[in-house]
Design an enzyme around this catalytic site. Structure first.
Site, PDB file in Angstrom:
ATOM      1  N   SER A 188      45.257  31.776  42.027  1.00  0.00           N
ATOM      2  CA  SER A 188      45.626  33.050  42.365  1.00  0.00           C
ATOM      3  C   SER A 188      47.210  32.841  42.257  1.00  0.00           C
ATOM      4  O   SER A 188      47.913  32.231  41.641  1.00  0.00           O
ATOM      5  CB  SER A 188      44.843  32.836  43.257  1.00  0.00           C
ATOM      6  OG  SER A 188      44.402  34.450  43.332  1.00  0.00           O
ATOM      7  N   HIS A 195      36.356  34.336  41.496  1.00  0.00           N
ATOM      8  CA  HIS A 195      37.705  33.598  41.274  1.00  0.00           C
ATOM      9  C   HIS A 195      37.546  32.947  42.184  1.00  0.00           C
ATOM     10  O   HIS A 195      36.986  33.237  44.144  1.00  0.00           O
ATOM     11  CB  HIS A 195      38.123  34.536  41.922  1.00  0.00           C
ATOM     12  CG  HIS A 195      39.835  34.904  42.147  1.00  0.00           C
ATOM     13  ND1 HIS A 195      40.510  34.823  41.322  1.00  0.00           N
ATOM     14  CD2 HIS A 195      40.273  34.801  43.568  1.00  0.00           C
ATOM     15  CE1 HIS A 195      41.649  34.595  42.186  1.00  0.00           C
ATOM     16  NE2 HIS A 195      42.064  34.936  42.764  1.00  0.00           N
TER      17      HIS A 195
HETATM   18  C1  GTR Z   1      44.672  39.381  44.652  1.00  0.00           C
HETATM   19  C2  GTR Z   1      45.936  39.812  43.360  1.00  0.00           C
HETATM   20  C3  GTR Z   1      45.831  39.517  42.678  1.00  0.00           C
HETATM   21  C4  GTR Z   1      45.357  37.319  42.965  1.00  0.00           C
HETATM   22  C5  GTR Z   1      44.303  36.829  43.886  1.00  0.00           C
HETATM   23  C6  GTR Z   1      44.768  36.042  45.276  1.00  0.00           C
HETATM   24  O1  GTR Z   1      44.460  40.686  45.349  1.00  0.00           O
HETATM   25  O2  GTR Z   1      45.572  41.045  42.993  1.00  0.00           O
HETATM   26  O3  GTR Z   1      46.838  38.526  41.494  1.00  0.00           O
HETATM   27  O4  GTR Z   1      46.445  36.824  43.208  1.00  0.00           O
HETATM   28  O5  GTR Z   1      44.953  38.155  45.063  1.00  0.00           O
HETATM   29  O6  GTR Z   1      45.514  35.544  45.351  1.00  0.00           O
HETATM   30  O7  GTR Z   1      43.961  35.529  45.192  1.00  0.00           O
END
Ligand code: GTR
Length: 410
Positions: free
Chosen positions: A249, A390
């Protein structure tokens, strides 16, 4: 000060409409604006011509997106000290080593999970930041808790409760069984992840960046290189020429920029890095440049705000970021339900970086169409989209180990 003023001026139009402005992310492929990607090769025909073009892309992305390293960063000295006695883990199969890396006035706790064999022969390692402290990576009572600001805790203080809490994201035993080590540090030890005008973490000593200078992602990336210095110079159990930098991420955006900025990283892994990472910005699907710079103003340099809702005006796109890793092995992983990070945009970025890999004599990405779910493709660029959300899972690590073994183990 200059940076805040600049951010305020750029943000002004959004503030004015803020009352009735509701951001609706687009997830519809048919609503993606028509776009033309910059040609990564721009007429380059031979491998010998690439380094000059690479320098052009690197300088552009540094100046316009992540920010350039400052003089203060370049002048910073790194030192290290052991933090705890080595300890056998996993029934003696592995060793836990803990050190402190001292950088710009901050103490960065680094935990190394190494196979026992590292005592006889240096091992290849994965180096990656964690989100919740080294103690969350692996359940062991002796792992040192961070004393820095904790993003994942309400009271912002590390807690014993979190020992092993993120273990499902770190396949420590699988990594060790595969003959690799895992080296990890909490990214908040370097720079706490909230916007405070760059006052705390290493910025306390480095100072506030100008609009073209390193913001948080570039600062985290730079600190990964400083940890690499320490591994190379002071940790004989680690093979400094076989360090794979990995991140998930926002920390995947960080691993990409670390790999682009420091060619000593032998292999680079981006796990669900999305917008500002592996995904093409011009697709403006899921998270967009406006959205990310609005939510996380400290991640990117001030100049990046110019491209909020103007992705087509970017003089680069993120396939040129991936091409900076070439010809070193690069793995990009997406997750099917992680539409916010645009899996297709991550795949297309690999596809459009691939001509550079091929020009440099490697196989590049061995696919022209997005592969089906849970069907990894692995050339010099590897890609998969797994089922699920995610996250980093055992499935992801299984692929990374296979890819790293093929590329880093003779
Ligand atoms: C989210 C963000 C993403 C990603 C994520 C993370 O809120 O929008 O770009 O980086 O966080 O790092 O878990």
């Amino acid at each position: 000060m200059m940076r805040s003023l600049f951010l305020a001026i750029l943000a002004a139009p959004f503030l004015i409409i803020a009352d009735d402005f509701v951001f609706e992310p687009n997830y519809d492929e048919s609503k993606i604006p028509a776009y033309t990607l910059p040609d990564v090769l721009e007429g380059v025909k031979t491998a010998a011509e690439w380094p000059e073009k690479r320098t052009k892309w690197y300088s552009l992305i540094a100046r316009e997106m992540f920010g350039e390293k400052t003089e203060a960063m370049l002048a910073t000295k790194t030192t290290m000290a052991p933090a705890a006695p080595d300890k056998a883990i996993l029934g003696g199969k592995g060793v836990l080593k803990q050190i402190v890396v001292k950088l710009a006035g901050e103490d960065i706790n680094v935990a190394l999970f190494l196979p026992k064999s590292a005592a006889e022969k240096p091992v290849p390692v994965f180096l990656g930041y964690n989100f919740a402290g080294n103690h969350a990576v692996f359940d062991d009572p002796d792992i040192i808790l961070p004393s820095s600001w904790m993003m994942k805790r309400k009271d912002r203080t590390a807690s014993e409760e979190d020992r092993g809490a993120s273990a499902s994201r770190w396949a420590v035993e699988r990594i060790i069984n595969g003959g690799f080590g895992l080296v990890t540090a909490y990214y908040g030890d370097v720079d706490p992840d909230f916007h405070d005008e760059f006052a705390n973490g290493v910025h306390g000593e480095l100072g506030q960046p100008e609009n073209h200078e390193a913001a948080s992602i570039a600062t985290w990336s730079w600190a990964l290189s400083r940890i690499l210095d320490v591994l190379t110079d002071s940790i004989p159990e680690v093979d400094g020429e076989k360090v794979a930098v990995m991140g998930h991420s926002r920390l995947g955006k960080t691993s990409l920029w670390a790999g682009a900025s420091d060619e000593r990283f032998a292999l680079v892994i981006s796990n669900n890095s999305g917008c500002g990472g592996a995904a093409l910005s011009r697709r403006a699907i899921g998270e967009t440049v406006w959205r990310i710079t609005d939510s996380f103003p400290h991640w990117f340099c001030g100049n990046f705000l110019r491209y909020a809702n103007k992705e087509g005006e970017m003089p680069f796109d993120n396939h040129t970021l991936l091409a900076l890793i070439a010809p070193r092995p690069l793995y990009v992983a997406s997750a099917e339900e992680d539409t916010w990070a645009d899996p297709k945009g991550e795949f297309l970025s690999c596809l459009h970086a691939s001509p550079v890999y091929k020009l440099l004599g490697t196989k590049g990405l061995p696919a022209t169409e997005m592969p089906a779910v849970n069907t990894p493709v692995q050339g010099q660029i590897g890609y998969h989209m797994r089922t699920g959300k995610h996250d980093v899972t055992d499935y992801d690590w299984e692929q990374y180990l296979k890819f790293a073994t093929a590329n880093l183990v003779p």
